[in-house]
Design a protein around this motif. Structure first.
Motif, PDB file in Angstrom:
ATOM      1  N   GLU A  65      -8.900   0.924  -0.245  1.00 11.95           N
ATOM      2  CA  GLU A  65      -8.136   0.895   0.995  1.00 11.95           C
ATOM      3  C   GLU A  65      -7.068  -0.190   1.008  1.00 11.95           C
ATOM      4  OE1 GLU A  65     -11.593   0.280   1.074  1.00 11.95           O
ATOM      5  OE2 GLU A  65     -12.011   2.426   1.082  1.00 11.95           O
ATOM      6  N   LEU A  66      -7.327  -1.319   0.369  1.00 11.12           N
ATOM      7  CA  LEU A  66      -6.402  -2.447   0.431  1.00 11.12           C
ATOM      8  C   LEU A  66      -5.015  -2.060  -0.073  1.00 11.12           C
ATOM      9  CD1 LEU A  66      -6.030  -5.489   1.050  1.00 11.12           C
ATOM     10  CD2 LEU A  66      -6.594  -5.919  -1.334  1.00 11.12           C
ATOM     11  N   GLY A  67      -4.932  -1.499  -1.258  1.00 12.03           N
ATOM     12  CA  GLY A  67      -3.642  -1.104  -1.819  1.00 12.03           C
ATOM     13  C   GLY A  67      -2.993   0.024  -1.045  1.00 12.03           C
ATOM     14  N   ARG A  68      -3.784   1.014  -0.669  1.00  7.00           N
ATOM     15  CA  ARG A  68      -3.249   2.162   0.069  1.00  7.00           C
ATOM     16  C   ARG A  68      -2.655   1.740   1.412  1.00  7.00           C
ATOM     17  NH1 ARG A  68      -7.767   5.189   1.649  1.00  7.00           N
ATOM     18  NH2 ARG A  68      -7.574   3.963   3.524  1.00  7.00           N
TER      19      ARG A  68
ATOM     20  N   PRO B   8      10.518   2.637  -3.358  1.00  6.63           N
ATOM     21  CA  PRO B   8       9.565   2.994  -4.408  1.00  6.63           C
ATOM     22  C   PRO B   8      10.053   2.664  -5.824  1.00  6.63           C
ATOM     23  CG  PRO B   8       9.653   4.724  -2.764  1.00  6.63           C
ATOM     24  CD  PRO B   8      10.747   3.742  -2.432  1.00  6.63           C
ATOM     25  N   ALA B   9      11.355   2.704  -6.046  1.00  6.69           N
ATOM     26  CA  ALA B   9      11.871   2.394  -7.386  1.00  6.69           C
ATOM     27  C   ALA B   9      11.569   0.943  -7.763  1.00  6.69           C
ATOM     28  CB  ALA B   9      13.373   2.653  -7.447  1.00  6.69           C
ATOM     29  N   ALA B  10      11.685   0.030  -6.811  1.00  5.42           N
ATOM     30  CA  ALA B  10      11.382  -1.382  -7.082  1.00  5.42           C
ATOM     31  C   ALA B  10       9.897  -1.567  -7.373  1.00  5.42           C
ATOM     32  CB  ALA B  10      11.800  -2.251  -5.897  1.00  5.42           C
ATOM     33  N   LEU B  11       9.078  -0.834  -6.657  1.00  3.80           N
ATOM     34  CA  LEU B  11       7.636  -0.910  -6.868  1.00  3.80           C
ATOM     35  C   LEU B  11       7.259  -0.359  -8.242  1.00  3.80           C
ATOM     36  CD1 LEU B  11       4.809  -1.503  -5.762  1.00  3.80           C
ATOM     37  CD2 LEU B  11       4.855   0.750  -4.702  1.00  3.80           C
ATOM     38  N   MET B  12       7.833   0.755  -8.609  1.00  2.00           N
ATOM     39  CA  MET B  12       7.514   1.363  -9.901  1.00  2.00           C
ATOM     40  C   MET B  12       8.037   0.532 -11.071  1.00  2.00           C
ATOM     41  SD  MET B  12       5.494   3.652  -9.137  1.00  2.00           S
ATOM     42  CE  MET B  12       5.227   4.176 -10.816  1.00  2.00           C
ATOM     43  N   ALA B  13       9.130  -0.191 -10.868  1.00  2.87           N
ATOM     44  CA  ALA B  13       9.651  -1.057 -11.931  1.00  2.87           C
ATOM     45  C   ALA B  13       8.623  -2.128 -12.299  1.00  2.87           C
ATOM     46  CB  ALA B  13      10.956  -1.708 -11.485  1.00  2.87           C
ATOM     47  N   ILE B  14       7.915  -2.636 -11.314  1.00  2.45           N
ATOM     48  CA  ILE B  14       6.870  -3.624 -11.589  1.00  2.45           C
ATOM     49  C   ILE B  14       5.606  -2.944 -12.103  1.00  2.45           C
ATOM     50  CG2 ILE B  14       5.277  -5.221 -10.451  1.00  2.45           C
ATOM     51  CD1 ILE B  14       7.614  -6.358  -8.951  1.00  2.45           C
ATOM     52  N   ALA B  15       5.244  -1.819 -11.480  1.00  2.00           N
ATOM     53  CA  ALA B  15       3.998  -1.132 -11.845  1.00  2.00           C
ATOM     54  C   ALA B  15       3.998  -0.659 -13.299  1.00  2.00           C
ATOM     55  CB  ALA B  15       3.757   0.045 -10.915  1.00  2.00           C
ATOM     56  N   THR B  16       5.140  -0.282 -13.823  1.00  2.00           N
ATOM     57  CA  THR B  16       5.183   0.189 -15.208  1.00  2.00           C
ATOM     58  C   THR B  16       4.949  -0.945 -16.208  1.00  2.00           C
ATOM     59  OG1 THR B  16       7.588  -0.032 -15.226  1.00  2.00           O
ATOM     60  CG2 THR B  16       6.680   2.153 -14.742  1.00  2.00           C
ATOM     61  N   ARG B  17       5.127  -2.174 -15.783  1.00  2.00           N
ATOM     62  CA  ARG B  17       4.918  -3.322 -16.673  1.00  2.00           C
ATOM     63  C   ARG B  17       3.498  -3.872 -16.591  1.00  2.00           C
ATOM     64  NH1 ARG B  17       9.730  -7.349 -15.906  1.00  2.00           N
ATOM     65  NH2 ARG B  17       8.678  -8.318 -17.656  1.00  2.00           N
ATOM     66  N   LEU B  18       2.698  -3.357 -15.659  1.00  2.00           N
ATOM     67  CA  LEU B  18       1.316  -3.812 -15.493  1.00  2.00           C
ATOM     68  C   LEU B  18       0.354  -2.724 -15.957  1.00  2.00           C
ATOM     69  CD1 LEU B  18       1.614  -5.384 -11.946  1.00  2.00           C
ATOM     70  CD2 LEU B  18       1.333  -6.616 -14.088  1.00  2.00           C
ATOM     71  N   PRO B  19      -0.719  -3.095 -16.614  1.00  2.00           N
ATOM     72  CA  PRO B  19      -1.683  -2.078 -17.058  1.00  2.00           C
ATOM     73  C   PRO B  19      -2.428  -1.450 -15.883  1.00  2.00           C
ATOM     74  CG  PRO B  19      -2.506  -4.285 -17.513  1.00  2.00           C
ATOM     75  CD  PRO B  19      -1.109  -4.445 -16.995  1.00  2.00           C
ATOM     76  N   ARG B  20      -2.685  -0.157 -15.988  1.00  2.00           N
ATOM     77  CA  ARG B  20      -3.487   0.602 -15.032  1.00  2.00           C
ATOM     78  C   ARG B  20      -2.923   0.654 -13.620  1.00  2.00           C
ATOM     79  NH1 ARG B  20      -6.965  -3.101 -16.879  1.00  2.00           N
ATOM     80  NH2 ARG B  20      -7.494  -3.733 -14.779  1.00  2.00           N
TER      81      ARG B  20
ATOM     82  N   PRO C 297      -2.015   5.479 -10.665  1.00  2.00           N
ATOM     83  CA  PRO C 297      -2.505   5.523  -9.285  1.00  2.00           C
ATOM     84  C   PRO C 297      -1.411   5.329  -8.239  1.00  2.00           C
ATOM     85  CG  PRO C 297      -3.880   4.093 -10.632  1.00  2.00           C
ATOM     86  CD  PRO C 297      -2.713   4.489 -11.461  1.00  2.00           C
ATOM     87  N   LEU C 298      -0.418   4.490  -8.568  1.00  2.00           N
ATOM     88  CA  LEU C 298       0.678   4.294  -7.623  1.00  2.00           C
ATOM     89  C   LEU C 298       1.526   5.542  -7.475  1.00  2.00           C
ATOM     90  CD1 LEU C 298       2.039   0.675  -7.952  1.00  2.00           C
ATOM     91  CD2 LEU C 298       1.535   1.924  -5.880  1.00  2.00           C
ATOM     92  N   LEU C 299       1.798   6.227  -8.586  1.00  2.00           N
ATOM     93  CA  LEU C 299       2.555   7.486  -8.513  1.00  2.00           C
ATOM     94  C   LEU C 299       1.833   8.503  -7.642  1.00  2.00           C
ATOM     95  CD1 LEU C 299       4.031   8.091 -12.087  1.00  2.00           C
ATOM     96  CD2 LEU C 299       5.279   7.834  -9.944  1.00  2.00           C
ATOM     97  N   GLN C 300       0.540   8.634  -7.824  1.00  2.00           N
ATOM     98  CA  GLN C 300      -0.238   9.576  -7.014  1.00  2.00           C
ATOM     99  C   GLN C 300      -0.170   9.209  -5.538  1.00  2.00           C
ATOM    100  OE1 GLN C 300      -4.115   9.390  -8.745  1.00  2.00           O
ATOM    101  NE2 GLN C 300      -3.629  10.844 -10.367  1.00  2.00           N
ATOM    102  N   ALA C 301      -0.313   7.924  -5.213  1.00  2.00           N
ATOM    103  CA  ALA C 301      -0.265   7.495  -3.820  1.00  2.00           C
ATOM    104  C   ALA C 301       1.117   7.703  -3.224  1.00  2.00           C
ATOM    105  CB  ALA C 301      -0.660   6.028  -3.712  1.00  2.00           C
ATOM    106  N   LEU C 302       2.164   7.430  -4.001  1.00  2.00           N
ATOM    107  CA  LEU C 302       3.531   7.642  -3.497  1.00  2.00           C
ATOM    108  C   LEU C 302       3.801   9.127  -3.243  1.00  2.00           C
ATOM    109  CD1 LEU C 302       5.546   5.092  -5.635  1.00  2.00           C
ATOM    110  CD2 LEU C 302       5.293   5.089  -3.156  1.00  2.00           C
ATOM    111  N   GLU C 303       3.277  10.000  -4.088  1.00  2.00           N
ATOM    112  CA  GLU C 303       3.458  11.438  -3.871  1.00  2.00           C
ATOM    113  C   GLU C 303       2.802  11.878  -2.564  1.00  2.00           C
ATOM    114  OE1 GLU C 303       1.970  13.467  -7.297  1.00  2.00           O
ATOM    115  OE2 GLU C 303       3.606  12.759  -8.580  1.00  2.00           O
TER     116      GLU C 303
END
Length: 185
Positions: free
Chosen positions: A144-147, A160-172, A176-182
């Protein structure tokens, strides 16, 4: 004057025992083992001061950083502090939860802020980094925290582009972020 450690007492013309006597008489407040502040100093967050004093690279992260950015209603029961993996976790007296983050990504989304009522600075992660970390560590932190933080961040106009730029550099974090953004967009 800000925080004072016993080894700095000599610079003020005071011995260590003189500092201890001054603390007993009420001229200084003992924040934690080896950390003192003048009793008349303005109010400050002692947890932040202890973390910044013990580790200059201490960085507020996870639920504590999300709360600082007003992206969660959850009140953490301890200050979440990240330090680079391989570092020694210091002994602390206040409620600090130490987290070890990979050295390669430790500086990603990190900035420094001043601790109100103090001369010290402490690191803090950006909202995007905190959301990505919440998704990446969702098994430990709860789903729930992240969502909920993502939902509030998007409501405020987060990109979302700024968020994904960071998320792609972090493992795992990316999947999950792509699914939540969809789902949320």
């Amino acid at each position: 004057m800000g925080t004072l450690r016993p080894r700095q007492a000599r610079d003020l013309g005071m011995s260590r025992s003189g500092l201890y006597r001054a603390a007993q008489s009420g001229k200084y407040e003992r924040i934690a083992r080896g950390i003192y502040r003048p009793a008349d100093a303005s109010a400050a967050d002692w947890d932040w001061i202890e973390a910044a004093t013990r580790r200059p690279d201490a960085t507020i992260c996870l639920a504590s950083a999300l709360a600082h950015h007003d992206l969660t209603d959850a009140i953490p029961n301890a200050l979440d502090i990240a330090i680079p993996r391989g570092s020694r976790i210091p002994a602390t007296e206040t409620a600090i939860s130490w987290h070890l983050f990979a050295k390669e990504t430790f500086g990603l989304g990190r900035s420094a802020i001043s601790i109100p009522g103090s001369e010290l600075d402490i690191g803090i992660y950006s909202p995007e980094r905190c959301i990505a970390d919440a998704f990446r560590l969702r098994g430990d932190l709860g789903y729930e925290l992240g969502r909920d933080a993502l939902r509030e961040w998007l409501r405020r106009g987060g990109k979302p582009a700024a968020l994904m730029a960071i998320a792609t550099r972090l493992p795992r974090a990316r999947g999950p972020l792509l699914q939540a953004l969809e789902v949320l967009t």
